[in-house]
Every structure is written in C-alpha cells, then in structure tokens.
Design a protein around this motif. Structure first.
Motif, mmCIF file in Angstrom:
data_model
loop_
_atom_site.group_PDB
_atom_site.id
_atom_site.type_symbol
_atom_site.label_atom_id
_atom_site.label_comp_id
_atom_site.label_asym_id
_atom_site.label_seq_id
_atom_site.Cartn_x
_atom_site.Cartn_y
_atom_site.Cartn_z
ATOM 1 N N PHE B 87 -14.968 -8.565 15.065
ATOM 2 C CA PHE B 87 -14.360 -7.811 13.970
ATOM 3 C C PHE B 87 -14.105 -6.375 14.388
ATOM 4 N N PHE B 88 -13.003 -5.834 13.934
ATOM 5 C CA PHE B 88 -12.670 -4.443 14.216
ATOM 6 C C PHE B 88 -12.406 -3.705 12.906
ATOM 7 N N VAL B 89 -12.803 -2.454 12.883
ATOM 8 C CA VAL B 89 -12.534 -1.640 11.705
ATOM 9 C C VAL B 89 -11.049 -1.339 11.664
ATOM 10 N N ARG B 90 -10.428 -1.724 10.569
ATOM 11 C CA ARG B 90 -9.003 -1.446 10.479
ATOM 12 C C ARG B 90 -8.787 -0.008 10.078
ATOM 13 N N SER B 91 -7.998 0.663 10.859
ATOM 14 C CA SER B 91 -7.751 2.056 10.544
ATOM 15 C C SER B 91 -6.618 2.136 9.549
ATOM 16 N N LEU B 92 -6.872 2.836 8.472
ATOM 17 C CA LEU B 92 -5.810 3.084 7.532
ATOM 18 C C LEU B 92 -4.991 4.233 8.077
ATOM 19 N N SER B 93 -3.921 3.917 8.726
ATOM 20 C CA SER B 93 -3.059 4.971 9.222
ATOM 21 C C SER B 93 -2.408 5.656 8.025
ATOM 22 N N THR B 94 -1.754 6.744 8.298
ATOM 23 C CA THR B 94 -1.138 7.469 7.198
ATOM 24 C C THR B 94 -0.089 6.606 6.508
ATOM 25 N N GLU B 95 0.709 5.913 7.319
ATOM 26 C CA GLU B 95 1.720 5.046 6.680
ATOM 27 C C GLU B 95 1.057 3.929 5.892
ATOM 28 N N GLY B 96 0.020 3.349 6.483
ATOM 29 C CA GLY B 96 -0.671 2.270 5.798
ATOM 30 C C GLY B 96 -1.119 2.714 4.424
ATOM 31 N N LEU B 97 -1.592 3.917 4.370
ATOM 32 C CA LEU B 97 -2.046 4.464 3.101
ATOM 33 C C LEU B 97 -0.887 4.584 2.125
ATOM 34 N N LEU B 98 0.213 5.049 2.644
ATOM 35 C CA LEU B 98 1.400 5.188 1.801
ATOM 36 C C LEU B 98 1.791 3.843 1.194
ATOM 37 N N ASP B 99 1.764 2.818 2.038
ATOM 38 C CA ASP B 99 2.112 1.482 1.557
ATOM 39 C C ASP B 99 1.183 1.054 0.425
ATOM 40 N N LEU B 100 -0.095 1.338 0.614
ATOM 41 C CA LEU B 100 -1.060 0.941 -0.400
ATOM 42 C C LEU B 100 -0.813 1.661 -1.722
ATOM 43 N N TYR B 101 -0.545 2.952 -1.622
ATOM 44 C CA TYR B 101 -0.274 3.702 -2.840
ATOM 45 C C TYR B 101 0.984 3.179 -3.518
ATOM 46 N N GLU B 102 1.937 2.806 -2.708
ATOM 47 C CA GLU B 102 3.163 2.262 -3.289
ATOM 48 C C GLU B 102 2.863 0.981 -4.057
ATOM 49 N N LEU B 103 2.075 0.117 -3.424
ATOM 50 C CA LEU B 103 1.683 -1.116 -4.103
ATOM 51 C C LEU B 103 0.956 -0.804 -5.395
ATOM 52 N N ARG B 104 0.083 0.179 -5.322
ATOM 53 C CA ARG B 104 -0.672 0.550 -6.515
ATOM 54 C C ARG B 104 0.267 1.007 -7.617
ATOM 55 N N SER B 105 1.221 1.786 -7.247
ATOM 56 C CA SER B 105 2.179 2.270 -8.227
ATOM 57 C C SER B 105 2.907 1.099 -8.887
ATOM 58 N N ILE B 106 3.305 0.145 -8.083
ATOM 59 C CA ILE B 106 4.001 -1.032 -8.609
ATOM 60 C C ILE B 106 3.138 -1.774 -9.621
ATOM 61 N N ILE B 107 1.895 -2.034 -9.207
ATOM 62 C CA ILE B 107 0.993 -2.785 -10.084
ATOM 63 C C ILE B 107 0.722 -2.012 -11.375
ATOM 64 N N GLU B 108 0.444 -0.745 -11.242
ATOM 65 C CA GLU B 108 0.083 0.030 -12.429
ATOM 66 C C GLU B 108 1.239 0.140 -13.409
ATOM 67 N N CYS B 109 2.424 0.375 -12.882
ATOM 68 C CA CYS B 109 3.581 0.468 -13.764
ATOM 69 C C CYS B 109 3.799 -0.845 -14.499
ATOM 70 N N ALA B 110 3.722 -1.931 -13.771
ATOM 71 C CA ALA B 110 3.911 -3.239 -14.394
ATOM 72 C C ALA B 110 2.854 -3.464 -15.462
ATOM 73 N N ALA B 111 1.623 -3.096 -15.157
ATOM 74 C CA ALA B 111 0.537 -3.291 -16.115
ATOM 75 C C ALA B 111 0.793 -2.475 -17.381
ATOM 76 N N PHE B 112 1.213 -1.254 -17.188
ATOM 77 C CA PHE B 112 1.457 -0.398 -18.345
ATOM 78 C C PHE B 112 2.542 -0.995 -19.235
ATOM 79 N N LYS B 113 3.585 -1.438 -18.585
ATOM 80 C CA LYS B 113 4.689 -2.006 -19.348
ATOM 81 C C LYS B 113 4.221 -3.225 -20.140
ATOM 82 N N LEU B 114 3.506 -4.113 -19.473
ATOM 83 C CA LEU B 114 3.034 -5.314 -20.151
ATOM 84 C C LEU B 114 2.090 -4.965 -21.291
#
Lengths: 257, 257
Positions: B87-114
């Motif tokens: 097993f290796f520790v996955r490094s959250l690169s800066t872009e990786g982090l951006l992707d995650l935040y983007e996903l979070r934004s998608i989920i949260e917006c959808a949740a709010f709307k629903l």
DNA sequence: AGTCAAGAAAGTGTCGACACTATTGCGTTC
DNA sequence: GAACGCAATAGTGTCGACACTTTCTTGACT
C-alpha cells in the motif's frame, strides 16, 4: 480472468485443488470478482448471510482473501458488515435503486456540462467516433456487449470532463447497478430509443449545448428508472420463488443491519 | 465509506448515514481510525510506502486487521494498492484536491436543490434550528469543532435531500478533505464570511430558492478552493522539510501507482 | 405443551507462520 | 569505474489454527 462460473453456491463438494502448485494471480482479486458476480446474478440472495467458510471452500482459497474481497464489497455498498455476525448481502430495495439512479443522473449531467465547457474539439471527436464505431448493429449484440458499450460511452463523457473523481464515481455506481441494467436490457420492454438517445447526446456535445445534453440525460435516466422498476420486481420474484415468500419476509428484518 | 465525525464534538448531531454499516470497536476498526488519522495528519507522508509489519507492531495487533483497514482505506481513495508491493499513501496533489472540491460542489448543489423540492417544512426548520443553535460563538470554537459543526450542517442538507446515497458520498468526500479543511481553518486567511454564508443558505432554504442556494454554495466552495490551495502548499512544504526536497521528487514517480 | 437454560455446533475475528516476490547490497566482469 | 548479475534481506499474500461470540439443540422444569 478465468471464469469458473459454476454456480454451486452450496455445500456439496469442496472444490478440489488440483492446482495447488502455483498461486498465480491474486486470490483476493479473483475472490472479489467471483463474489461480485454471485451478487449481481443473485446467486447470493439479497438479505442472505454470507458464510465465509462455505465461500472459501467453494472458491478453493482460505478465508483471508475472502474477507479482503468482502471488505472491499462492503466499502462499495454491495454487502454490509455487522460485528461478530458477519457479512450480509445488501438488498437493493426499489427505493435504494432509485436513489442510485438519481445520483447517477447528477454525476452524468455534471460531467456532460463540464465536458462542454472544457474539452478540446478533438476530444469531442473521440466521443463521436466512439459512438459511430458501435452504432451499427448496436441493438443486435448480446446484452453484455450492449451494456459494456453503453457504459463505455458514458464513462468517456466523464473522462472528457477532465475530473477523474467523476470517472471513479460513475464507475462505482455502474458496478452497483450493472446487474439490474442487464436485466433491464433483456427485459421485453427494453427501450428501443437507445440509438436515438445516444446520437442526440453526441449532437449536443458537438454543439457544446450543455442544457440540451443534460435534458436528454435526465429524461433518459428517468425513463430507464421507470422501466427498470418493473424489471427489478420481476427479477426478485424469480429469485425468491413464490413458495418461500415467508422466508423473504423473515429476511427483511435482517437486511441492512 | 463508513463515516463518523469522530470526537463527536458535543454538537447534538443529527443521525447521519443510516444506510451505512456500523462497526464495533474491534481492532480492525481501531486500526482503520488510527491509520486514517496518521494519513490526514501527514504522519504517514504522501507517496510513502506503508509497512504493514511496522504498523502492526506500533498498533499492537497482527497484520490481519491492519490489512483490512488498509483495504478499506484503498476503497475510499486514501491509499493505493500495488500487487506484491503493498500500500502507498496517495498524495492529494493540488489538482486532485481541486477535482474533489468540484465533486463536492456538484453533490452539495444537487442535494440543496432536492431538499428544496422535497423536504417538509418542519425538516427545513431542523436546518434552521441546527444553525441557530451553533451560530453564537461559532467562530470562537477550536478548529476541530468548527469543522465538525460545518460538516454537520452540510450533511444535514444532504439528509434532507432524502437520498442516502448523497449523504454517503458527501461523508466520504468530507473524510478525504478534512485534513486540508482543518489546515485551512487554522490558516491566517481563514474566511470570516462563514457566518454570513451559512445564514444565507438557511434563508435560501426557507424560501425554497434552489437557484440562490446553489449559487451561494458554488461561490463559497470556489472561494474556499482558492484560499485552500495556498494553505495546502504551505502544509506540504512543512511536511517535506526543505532539505529533503530531492526525496520528494523521487517519491513523485511512485505516487498513484 | 410451553418456556427456559445449559451445552453443542457453527461462525467470526485475530494470530503467528511460511511461501513467494520485490528490493537491496555485494562481488564479478568488461 | 560502471553495468550486470547473484545472494541476502525485507515485505507481501495466503494459510491453518484457535479463542471468543452467536446460534441452534436438547432436555429439564413448571
């Protein structure tokens, strides 16, 4: 991967190990794939308790890789784990399925929008080419092929969104609803409009019309859901044969512990 | 995916995540929590190979529960597994982090709307009450508490969407970005507008104004991202002390195997 | 007859051991 | 002196065993 499908989910003969010589590929991985297959094919039935010893015997490996596989499947939502009682097959209730499809719709729409905003022209071309390559004879393929091609199409959209997390999410969702999608494709009511739909998506992508594409996706998934619900009911009925309906009821208490 | 804001932070939490597997305090679970803690606190450094024997010694258990924990963490994206290498520790690169935040934004917006579309009035009240209960002195709390309260707020929105899958997704994302959020909260540039933001969200929810709420969420997350990026860079610099920058470079080749 | 308890059986959770694979260190060859 | 292999070491993947927990069976007691 070698496909020892033998559905002998039960007891009987322990798989003889003539191949005691070399453990080539990861037993864990094989166990994971096999168990998942049992799950999506209802060989392991919803609500059922999973017997590690039995499984390990039928797969010819020790319990260790079985447990690793089950843990993975638990993280992915296929099974649930109750301490000291073991793993249970999580039943995808009808509502549960609805929730998953809703999530899928959210992810796919977002991916499509991002693709429209960000993808290079030549990447959009890849999508068009992918579809053109499979469109001929699309509906004449066996269910498994149709399913794989369709998943590939949607995964490609996710890829072109440029966000790997979206790809991972979609892949994970796909794995969980694949069994029902297959049932749905084989179901008599299978949607004849698939081809039209995919072509529409490609057209919207080429035009970079995010709104149009999202509308198509939403409509399509919504329709799929309603079609699927009947298919699911039929399948469950077939799995739990009429005569042990009482049994099913009893199991319900346990599910999703 | 099994999510829990450990430390339970005293805030009378809404029951989150009912669809999820609950585990007792066996050694697997403890190992999981401990290792995850090491990961989010950079005690186990990004890119690093994880030594199971060493870990098992330091936790005083055998390798079996360690491996179960690591498999779980792999499913959740914290670590990656390369066959026969570990097993290796996955490094959250800066872009990786951006992707995650983007996903979070998608989920949260959808949740709010629903939520706006489906929640009962009294459920919206729960959201308002939750916020009113913590708004006083919100900013005077220690970072961990602020974080837990904020996560609780957003998870409650997801819950009120009525879709447990959204709750699970958001919980999983939260776990992965929690470390950076904590850093960000403690960072000098920490956003003073949190209170305004949350109040705005509540107001939009009461008015059932999905558009307004989604706009706020998107803006907020976007701002958070930009603030966070600097914080992440600072943190990484601190973790990989200047003198082993070469080491970092070497490790990069391995990351996300 | 029905209820309950004690014991038996089945099953999970964890352990230590071992086989096999990757990595490291060392000596040899060009 | 560097590249190459080869031996030694370190580390993962899997196994069988055992302790402890849950579930089933049996038989005594009301």
């Amino acid at each position: 991967m070698t496909e020892r499908v033998e559905g002998d989910a039960g007891s009987g003969q322990p798989a003889m190990n003539e191949a005691e010589t070399r453990r080539s590929a990861d037993s864990s991985e094989r166990a994971y794939l096999t168990i998942r297959k049992h799950l999506v094919e209802f060989t392991l039935k919803p609500g059922e308790r999973i017997n590690e010893v039995q499984l390990s015997r039928s797969l010819g490996v020790s319990r260790t890789p079985i447990r690793e596989a089950l843990n993975r499947l638990a993280s992915e939502g296929f099974v649930s784990l109750t301490p000291n009682r073991g793993f249970f097959v999580r039943s995808l209730s009808t509502e549960g399925l609805l929730d998953l499809y809703e999530l899928r719709s959210i992810i796919e729409c977002a991916a499509f929008k991002l693709m429209c905003e960000r993808a290079e022209d030549r990447e959009i071309d890849r999508l068009r080419e992918y579809w053109e390559a499979i469109v001929d004879g699309y509906r004449d393929q066996p269910a498994d092929i149709i399913l794989a091609e369709d998943e590939g199409f949607h995964l490609l959209i996710a890829e072109l969104s440029g966000n790997p997390e979206l790809v991972a999410q979609l892949a994970s969702i796909n794995a969980r609803i694949r069994f029902i999608r297959r049932i749905q494709i084989e179901h008599p009511s299978h949607d004849k409009a698939q081809v039209t739909f995919h072509s529409g998506i490609v057209a919207a992508a080429v035009k970079r019309d995010a709104e149009e594409g999202m509308k198509l996706l939403r409509e399509h998934i919504e329709m799929t859901v309603s079609v699927t619900q009947q298919a699911l009911k039929d399948a469950l009925l077939k799995v739990f044969a009429p005569d042990n309906a009482a049994d099913l009821k009893r199991r319900r208490k346990v599910r999703d512990a």
